[in-house]
Write a protein that holds these residues in place. Structure first.
Motif, short mmCIF file in Angstrom:
data_model
loop_
_atom_site.label_atom_id
_atom_site.label_comp_id
_atom_site.label_asym_id
_atom_site.label_seq_id
_atom_site.Cartn_x
_atom_site.Cartn_y
_atom_site.Cartn_z
N GLN A 21 0.85 -1.19 0.00
CA GLN A 21 0.00 0.00 0.00
C GLN A 21 0.88 1.24 0.00
O GLN A 21 1.52 1.55 1.01
CB GLN A 21 -0.92 0.03 1.23
N PRO A 22 0.94 1.92 -1.12
CA PRO A 22 1.79 3.12 -1.15
C PRO A 22 1.23 4.15 -0.18
O PRO A 22 0.01 4.29 -0.03
CB PRO A 22 1.68 3.60 -2.60
N PRO A 23 2.10 4.88 0.49
CA PRO A 23 1.62 5.93 1.39
C PRO A 23 0.86 6.99 0.59
O PRO A 23 1.28 7.39 -0.48
CB PRO A 23 2.91 6.50 2.00
N GLN A 24 -0.27 7.41 1.13
CA GLN A 24 -1.11 8.39 0.45
C GLN A 24 -1.49 9.50 1.41
O GLN A 24 -1.49 9.33 2.63
CB GLN A 24 -2.38 7.72 -0.09
N ALA A 25 -1.82 10.66 0.80
CA ALA A 25 -2.27 11.81 1.59
C ALA A 25 -3.21 12.64 0.72
O ALA A 25 -3.24 12.49 -0.51
CB ALA A 25 -1.08 12.66 2.06
N LEU A 26 -3.96 13.50 1.37
CA LEU A 26 -4.88 14.39 0.66
C LEU A 26 -4.50 15.82 1.01
O LEU A 26 -4.43 16.20 2.18
CB LEU A 26 -6.33 14.12 1.08
N LEU A 27 -4.23 16.61 -0.02
CA LEU A 27 -3.92 18.03 0.16
C LEU A 27 -5.09 18.85 -0.37
O LEU A 27 -5.63 18.56 -1.45
CB LEU A 27 -2.64 18.41 -0.61
N ALA A 28 -5.49 19.87 0.36
CA ALA A 28 -6.59 20.73 -0.07
C ALA A 28 -6.20 22.18 0.14
O ALA A 28 -5.65 22.54 1.19
CB ALA A 28 -7.87 20.41 0.71
N GLY A 29 -6.46 23.00 -0.86
CA GLY A 29 -6.12 24.41 -0.75
C GLY A 29 -6.27 25.11 -2.08
O GLY A 29 -6.90 24.59 -3.01
N LEU A 64 3.88 23.51 -1.22
CA LEU A 64 4.52 22.26 -1.63
C LEU A 64 4.49 22.14 -3.14
O LEU A 64 3.56 22.60 -3.81
CB LEU A 64 3.79 21.07 -1.00
N THR A 65 5.51 21.47 -3.69
CA THR A 65 5.55 21.20 -5.13
C THR A 65 4.89 19.84 -5.38
O THR A 65 5.33 18.82 -4.84
CB THR A 65 6.99 21.18 -5.65
N VAL A 66 3.84 19.86 -6.19
CA VAL A 66 3.09 18.64 -6.49
C VAL A 66 3.34 18.28 -7.95
O VAL A 66 3.14 19.12 -8.85
CB VAL A 66 1.59 18.82 -6.23
N HIS A 67 3.78 17.05 -8.20
CA HIS A 67 4.04 16.57 -9.55
C HIS A 67 2.81 15.84 -10.08
O HIS A 67 2.05 15.24 -9.32
CB HIS A 67 5.25 15.63 -9.56
N LYS A 92 -5.32 26.58 -13.07
CA LYS A 92 -4.97 28.00 -12.99
C LYS A 92 -4.65 28.38 -11.54
O LYS A 92 -5.24 27.82 -10.60
CB LYS A 92 -6.12 28.87 -13.49
N PRO A 93 -3.73 29.32 -11.36
CA PRO A 93 -3.51 29.84 -10.00
C PRO A 93 -4.81 30.39 -9.44
O PRO A 93 -5.59 31.03 -10.13
CB PRO A 93 -2.47 30.96 -10.22
N GLY A 94 -5.04 30.11 -8.16
CA GLY A 94 -6.27 30.55 -7.52
C GLY A 94 -7.36 29.50 -7.51
O GLY A 94 -8.35 29.65 -6.80
N ASP A 95 -7.19 28.42 -8.31
CA ASP A 95 -8.20 27.36 -8.31
C ASP A 95 -8.20 26.64 -6.96
O ASP A 95 -7.13 26.23 -6.46
CB ASP A 95 -7.92 26.33 -9.41
N PRO A 96 -9.37 26.44 -6.35
CA PRO A 96 -9.44 25.60 -5.14
C PRO A 96 -9.42 24.13 -5.55
O PRO A 96 -10.21 23.72 -6.40
CB PRO A 96 -10.78 26.00 -4.52
N VAL A 97 -8.52 23.35 -4.98
CA VAL A 97 -8.36 21.96 -5.40
C VAL A 97 -8.19 21.05 -4.19
O VAL A 97 -7.84 21.48 -3.09
CB VAL A 97 -7.14 21.77 -6.34
N THR A 98 -8.46 19.76 -4.44
CA THR A 98 -7.99 18.70 -3.55
C THR A 98 -7.10 17.79 -4.39
O THR A 98 -7.46 17.46 -5.53
CB THR A 98 -9.15 17.89 -2.95
N ALA A 99 -5.95 17.43 -3.85
CA ALA A 99 -5.01 16.58 -4.57
C ALA A 99 -4.74 15.34 -3.73
O ALA A 99 -4.27 15.43 -2.59
CB ALA A 99 -3.71 17.33 -4.85
N LYS A 134 9.15 12.21 -4.42
CA LYS A 134 8.42 13.39 -4.88
C LYS A 134 6.94 13.25 -4.55
O LYS A 134 6.37 12.16 -4.66
CB LYS A 134 8.59 13.57 -6.39
N ILE A 135 6.34 14.36 -4.16
CA ILE A 135 4.89 14.37 -3.94
C ILE A 135 4.22 14.31 -5.31
O ILE A 135 4.34 15.25 -6.11
CB ILE A 135 4.45 15.63 -3.17
#
Length: 414
Positions: free
Chosen positions: A118-126, A143-146, A169-176, A184-185
């Motif tokens: 199980q690869p380590p996973q996380a959720l980023l929101a912003g 953070l730099t997200v690839h 686009k910059p300013g877009d609200p996202v969850t990654a 690398k993230i």
């Protein structure tokens, strides 16, 4: 082939049909032979109870403690087919368990436990800080997200399709949803969210100035508010300077106010004044109406091209008037309608003239309407006895005189 790897593949081939089948599916065969199903359990470990003795193994549960498995004596196989130990059975590990033959009572006896990678996973929101399309990266939360060709993209149903980092686009609200790939993230799923709705504000005022990109609205407290307009601003009612408008909008990124809607407020209908009386005079721009049967009170109403005259009323006729106040406060007639009082009756009587007013005489106790059409003979004055010939006007108590002639020494009779 490594025996452990071969065993893992066999176990997976047995478990996959179970995972794909609906819970309520019925197993059917096309002959009378009994169906052969390998007893197995697959899930995520939710708890682990350490061994109870030197020869015992750990007991772990899946499905949040509802299914217990006894790993005593079971082979543990790690990802890649490497031999494992009971120490690899930890909370959160995903496992596939081949049960021992005859395992029908909890805790279920395990023969082999396969631990999946199980690869380590996380959720980023912003909010996206920046996007580097050529580098296939974006910055989120500092953070730099690839991203890769396998990154899945999604967004609001009502927004344009989001197919890749080129659409971010910059300013877009996202969850990654991200994982660690070579230190690398790396995002395996990116969802662009609908922006939070701006708090809306509503106010009313008078248009003071209209520009191509902004309007000025004078408020009731005397202040003037400038609002920004753009191609998305709805203008309703074609308001002009001086009109009262309702404005709906929200704060913009520059700290100003962006109008979403500017709607002209319809003027309240003018209050109507109703007058009923007898026409005393008719002029090109105004009429005089006696509002009481005695004729003691008169009202002057203006008329213009918009005044509607109904029934061809003349002097002496009873009329109903609907009027409004104009800018000067004068009454402006909207409708003047003749009131049908029924056919007048002929009358002849004599009496002493008690008063003479313009258009209205009192002869004895009778009030007489005098018009330019009335013939007056002998120049009668107050105190003279006269004979009046005319028509009784039903509903008014008055007589419209056709002839008044001066007499002497006669008493009033009717």
């Amino acid at each position: 082939m490594n025996p452990a790897v071969r065993a893992a593949r066999v176990a997976l081939s047995l478990l996959l049909p179970l995972a794909a089948a609906p819970a309520a599916a019925q197993l059917s065969v096309n002959d009378d032979r009994p169906a052969m199903v390998r007893a197995a359990v697959e899930g995520v470990i939710s708890s682990v109870t350490p061994p109870s003795g030197p020869s015992a193994g750990p007991v772990f549960t899946v499905l949040e403690g509802l299914v217990a498995v006894d790993a005593t004596g079971a082979d543990v196989v790690k990802p890649g087919g490497q031999p494992g130990t009971a120490a690899d059975l930890v909370v959160g590990a995903r496992v596939a368990v081949v049960l021992a033959e005859g395992a029908t009572a909890p805790p279920l006896a395990a023969r082999t436990v396969f631990v999946f990678a199980q690869p380590p996973q996380a959720l980023l929101a912003g909010t996206v800080d920046s996007v580097e399309v050529e580098a296939r990266t974006f910055h989120l939360l500092g953070l730099t997200v690839h991203v890769t060709d396998r990154t899945a993209w999604g967004g609001p149903r009502t927004a344009p399709a989001l197919d890749g980092i080129e659409d971010l686009k910059p300013g877009d609200p996202v969850t990654a949803s991200v994982t660690n790939v070579d230190g690398k993230i790396t995002a395996f799923r990116v969802l662009v969210l609908s922006p939070a709705p701006q708090p809306m504000e509503r106010f009313r005022g008078v248009v003071e100035e209209i520009g191509t990109s902004s309007w000025k609205i004078a408020l009731a407290d005397g202040s003037v508010r400038q609002v920004t307009v753009n191609a998305e601003t709805r203008i309703v009612g074609d308001p002009v300077v001086g009109d009262t408008v309702e404005v709906v909008g929200h704060a913009d990124s520059a700290g100003g106010f962006l109008a979403q809607l500017i709607a002209k407020v319809p003027e309240a209908p003018p209050e109507l004044t109703r007058i009923r009386g007898v026409v005393r005079s008719i002029d090109r721009t105004e009429w005089t109406i006696a509002t009481e049967s005695t004729g003691a009170s008169t009202v002057v109403v203006k008329v213009d091209a918009g005044t509607r005259i109904v029934g061809d009323p003349r002097v002496g006729d009873t009329v109903e008037v609907l009027a409004v106040r104009d800018a000067s406060g004068a009454l402006l007639a909207k409708v003047i309608a003749k009131v049908d009082l029924g056919p007048p009756s002929d009358v002849v009587f004599t009496g002493v003239v008690k008063s003479i007013l313009p258009g209205l005489w009192t002869i004895g106790d009778v009030r007489v309407m005098v018009t330019p059409m009335t013939r007056i003979l002998g120049e009668p004055r107050v105190g003279d006895t006269v004979r009046c010939t005319g028509k009784r006007m039903p509903g008014t108590g008055m007589v419209a005189a056709a002839l008044i002639e001066k007499l002497t020494g006669s008493a009033a009779t009717l």
